[in-house]
Enzyme design. Structure first.
Site, mmCIF file in Angstrom:
data_model
loop_
_atom_site.group_PDB
_atom_site.id
_atom_site.type_symbol
_atom_site.label_atom_id
_atom_site.label_comp_id
_atom_site.label_asym_id
_atom_site.label_seq_id
_atom_site.Cartn_x
_atom_site.Cartn_y
_atom_site.Cartn_z
ATOM 1 N N ASP A 63 0.779 -1.240 0.000
ATOM 2 C CA ASP A 63 0.000 0.000 0.000
ATOM 3 C C ASP A 63 0.812 1.294 0.000
ATOM 4 O O ASP A 63 1.796 1.421 0.746
ATOM 5 C CB ASP A 63 -0.857 0.087 1.275
ATOM 6 C CG ASP A 63 -1.583 -1.191 1.590
ATOM 7 O OD1 ASP A 63 -1.524 -2.135 0.810
ATOM 8 O OD2 ASP A 63 -2.212 -1.235 2.665
HETATM 9 N N1 DQQ Z 1 -2.342 -3.688 3.828
HETATM 10 C C1 DQQ Z 1 -3.777 -3.765 3.799
HETATM 11 C C2 DQQ Z 1 -4.161 -2.819 4.872
HETATM 12 C C3 DQQ Z 1 -3.127 -3.043 5.911
HETATM 13 C C4 DQQ Z 1 -1.896 -3.227 5.096
HETATM 14 C C5 DQQ Z 1 -4.348 -3.423 2.461
HETATM 15 C C6 DQQ Z 1 -0.915 -4.219 5.678
HETATM 16 O O1 DQQ Z 1 -5.454 -3.028 5.363
HETATM 17 O O2 DQQ Z 1 -3.004 -1.949 6.809
HETATM 18 O O3 DQQ Z 1 -3.586 -3.933 1.399
HETATM 19 O O4 DQQ Z 1 0.240 -4.304 4.855
#
Ligand code: DQQ
Length: 583
Positions: A63
């Site tokens: 992300d």
């Molecule tokens: N990636 C998810 C999120 C979390 C993060 C979404 C963990 O919900 O915080 O891809 O790497």
């Protein structure tokens, strides 16, 4: 038969374990290492590594986190595994840029170091306080056995450093913990906070309600950015399953100028976009609606919007996040594009994941949908333009665009189609609301009336490999409005038979009244990122050709429809490589 397979698998495991023992190598994940040996050579070819899309030199990324502008620099943080090309050991890596295109990697910003984040530093956002101090709020994992989630803050150690190299976590972390009615394993990804008309901060946290059946965005309120209180009812909720990475921002329909979240509450003519990253499907959905500050509620304009599922991108694009760029008064969207090959491939490549090209986002005139366009800065990478003008492409024909290398290119094309409704094929009512199935059934090689027409990108010389990005026009029963479908069909993108090659598709909100439609594709070796009708429908697709690599990649315009299609203008540029974190 089943027993034989089980015995076979068990033997293979034993053999692998023996081999591992014999060579005194301790494999943490024997299966992954073993599979890595079977990776076809093309996947690990460095010539499939993207060049102008954001990425670190190696390892796993996911992300986008806390994009922001500070003292002349764009800051970008992202979920990063410093130890490998699969998800795990997540920290916040940090890069800075003057133009959102050339990037310099600097020190890791946030990593597990306090009880409230010792088992993970997950996604979050940045907010600029009224005195100009940026503050990051992120999700921390504070229990080893379950992913128990709390929210923490971090502040720059030294505000006079425009690079914001060091981040300090105050003693009062965590500042938000899940109350007993919230599932603590589904409580994460705080948004940028905004100042509401009452002078108090608000932010959203992605969550689930109804035992996990509903997605929910909970509102938290604060006077001092330290003590936060939950508003009992969520800002919005829908029967979709858990919402990750919510994003919520104001926008004025028809205006490309962006709005800072704190400047908008209470302003007439301002609409709001609420986006959620739907954990169950791994796609980013949004609605456009009204923010009722007093009631602390968001109401989508289209009551069925939560089910209609407008998406930012109908391809591989997830966990996105926008920020307001005060330098250019625009709102910019970042989104993560995962690989679409296997985990073993990723291990063999030593890297996995890129970020889509940042996109300027705004609302269309009717306030119905978000329009997206690659940030203007990407155009600085263009060189050696070649053009094609006023070229009619007849049924079953294709025309090659020559004169440049197109493995890394930016292509803009305007099409003109005639005999619209007369020629269009009937729309199967069973598929009328399912663009992806429709495109699967009526792919790039299935002749239609008007279309399929578009681009073959990353194509090999003899067209054994090609990725089709195209439009197709349908006529719905009892309607005089054409239905326009945009697809990316990668089913022929690689001779490698083991790849996951999903067809992606979305409808385009246009009546084609002037018979014109445009397409732009950013091609970067293993990614094709396309913008239909000026950014109304976008599709990012990951592809891994084995022949159409580097100098052997070709570009064509094709028409597999019965009706003629005219390319009024096509311009294609080769793309230079920007500074990319030292990669
Ligand atoms: N990636 C998810 C999120 C979390 C993060 C979404 C963990 O919900 O915080 O891809 O790497």
């Amino acid at each position: 038969m089943g027993a034989l397979v089980v015995i076979g698998v068990a033997c293979a495991w034993l053999l692998l374990l023996q081999l591992a023992g014999a060579s005194h190598v301790v494999y943490k994940d024997v299966e992954t290492e073993a599979n890595a040996a079977n990776v076809p050579p093309s996947i690990v070819d460095p010539l499939l590594r993207t060049g102008f899309h954001f990425q670190p030199p190696k390892n796993w990324i996911n992300d986008p986190n806390a994009p922001m502008y500070y003292e002349g620099w764009y800051h970008f943080f992202y979920q990063y595994n410093p130890k490998g090309a699969v998800w795990g050991n997540i920290v916040w890596a940090h890069s800075v840029s003057r133009d959102l295109i050339n990037w310099e990697a600097i020190e890791t910003a946030i990593e597990p170091s306090i009880p409230a984040d010792q088992y993970g530093c997950w996604s979050g956002s940045a907010t600029t306080l009224p005195d100009g101090t940026p503050v990051i709020m992120y999700t921390g994992i504070n229990r080893p056995d379950v992913n128990y989630q709390v929210q923490n803050v971090a502040y720059p150690r030294n505000r006079s450093d425009p690079m914001l190299r060091e981040w300090v976590k105050p003693e009062h972390n965590p500042i938000i913990v899940p109350e007993s009615d919230i599932n603590a394993t589904q409580f994460r990804d705080p948004t940028t906070a905004w100042l509401a008309s009452d002078g108090q901060w608000r932010l959203l946290i992605g969550s689930a309600a109804g035992g996990g059946a509903r997605g929910a965005a909970f509102v938290y309120r604060s006077r001092d950015f330290r003590q936060w209180r939950r508003v009992p009812r969520p800002l919005h909720s829908a029967a979709t399953g858990m919402w990750e990475c919510p994003d919520f921002y104001p926008a004025a329909p028809g205006r490309t100028v962006g709005l800072d979240a704190s400047s908008a509450p209470g302003r007439p003519q301002v609409k709001y976009v609420l986006k959620n990253s739907l954990d169950l499907r791994r796609y980013d959905y949004y609605t456009v609606g009204t923010y009722d500050e007093k009631a602390e509620r968001y109401v989508p304009d289209d009551p069925a919007g939560d089910e209609h599922h407008l998406r930012y991108d109908y391809g591989n694009f997830y966990a996105s996040k926008t920020f307001y760029d005060p330098a250019k008064k625009r709102r910019v969207l970042w989104g993560w594009a995962n690989e679409s090959d296997t985990r073993a491939d990723d291990v063999a490549k030593g890297w996995a994941g890129i970020q889509a090209i940042p996109r300027t986002v705004w609302l269309d005139f009717g306030g119905k949908q978000v329009i997206q366009w690659p940030i203007e800065e990407v155009e600085a990478l263009r060189h050696q333009p070649v053009t094609l003008r006023d070229t009619v492409i007849k049924r079953g024909e294709h025309v090659e665009v020559t004169g440049i290398q197109t493995a890394q290119a930016d292509v803009e094309v305007s099409f003109e189609v005639s005999s619209l409704l007369a020629g269009a094929e009937p729309l199967d009512p069973a598929l009328a609301h399912d663009a992806e199935r429709l495109c699967g059934a009526r792919g790039a090689d299935v002749e239609g009336g008007v279309g399929p027409f578009g681009l073959w990108v990353l194509a090999s010389a003899n067209l054994e490999e090609r990725t089709a990005v195209f439009f197709r026009v349908f006529k719905a029963a009892g309607s005089d409005k054409p239905v326009v479908l945009m697809c990316t069909d990668p089913t022929k993108s690689s001779l490698n038979p083991d790849l996951y090659l999903p067809t992606f598709a979305g409808f385009v909100d246009t009546d084609l009244s002037d018979g014109k439609i445009s397409l732009r594709s950013l091609i970067d070796r293993s990614v094709v990122e396309s913008f239909g009708a000026g950014g109304k429908t976008c599709i990012l697709s990951r592809v891994y050709p084995s022949l159409a690599v580097d100098k052997n990649a070709h570009l064509y315009v094709f028409n597999n429809g019965k009706a003629d299609v005219k390319v009024t203008l096509l311009t294609a540029w080769q793309m230079k490589k920007p500074l990319m974190n030292g990669a």
